[in-house]
Design a protein around this motif. Sequence first.
Motif, PDB file in Angstrom:
ATOM      1  N   ARG A  49      -1.213   0.276   3.834  1.00 20.99           N
ATOM      2  CA  ARG A  49      -1.962   0.794   4.984  1.00 20.99           C
ATOM      3  C   ARG A  49      -2.382  -0.353   5.895  1.00 20.99           C
ATOM      4  NH1 ARG A  49      -5.356   5.064   6.680  1.00 20.99           N
ATOM      5  NH2 ARG A  49      -4.255   6.498   5.342  1.00 20.99           N
ATOM      6  N   ASP A  51      -4.924  -1.629   7.614  1.00 19.68           N
ATOM      7  CA  ASP A  51      -6.376  -1.459   7.747  1.00 19.68           C
ATOM      8  C   ASP A  51      -7.034  -2.694   8.369  1.00 19.68           C
ATOM      9  OD1 ASP A  51      -6.077  -3.276   5.712  1.00 19.68           O
ATOM     10  OD2 ASP A  51      -7.034  -2.037   4.173  1.00 19.68           O
ATOM     11  N   HIS A 167       6.286   0.786   7.122  1.00 16.28           N
ATOM     12  CA  HIS A 167       5.147   1.683   7.260  1.00 16.28           C
ATOM     13  C   HIS A 167       4.688   1.654   8.697  1.00 16.28           C
ATOM     14  CE1 HIS A 167       4.570   2.053   2.911  1.00 16.28           C
ATOM     15  NE2 HIS A 167       4.931   0.780   2.873  1.00 16.28           N
ATOM     16  N   GLY A 171      -0.040   4.029   8.292  1.00 14.19           N
ATOM     17  CA  GLY A 171       0.253   4.093   6.867  1.00 14.19           C
ATOM     18  C   GLY A 171       1.410   5.027   6.540  1.00 14.19           C
TER      19      GLY A 171
END
Length: 175
Positions: A49, A51, A167, A171
């Motif tokens: 992900r 982030d 990705h 995500g």
Amino acid sequence: MTARRLSAAALAAAAIVGAVALPASAADHARPERARVEISAVQYDSPGRDDRSRWSLNKEWVELTNTTRRTVNLDEWTLTDEDGHTYTFDHYRLEGRATVRIHTGEGRDTDSDLYMDRRNYVWDNYSDTATLRNDHGRFIDDVSWGGRHDRDGGHDRDGGHDRDGGHDRDGGHHH
């Protein structure tokens, strides 16, 4: 006199053959080896992900390889993306036959790992170009991806890839 004429003719023939063969070997040996640094791999889509954590930002990177035996001074060289985000090398020398990885996030610079100290991703997952220029602004190398290029999240010179799947920033997977 005949022997002298014969040896003169043989020398003349050898000189002609030598002159024909000389340019190729002279080009290989007489010229000093030029500094050659190339973008050897790019991980433009960090795994997992996105982030914006330090871990995730530092999993996005560009690798440069010095393909010669000589150390190359990269001071004031730049690495830039299509949007103009620029990383400028500061007092860094890349040893002969060595590779350095330039991470997007924050970290402590070493001989093999440098950090842009950014809090946002630089390399676009879908389409971008990493361009390396020397301290005079002259083009050295670039690598592009997306669009017509591969879309698997990583790129390297050998036609192989760094990871199996990419990705999206949120995500999700893309192909």
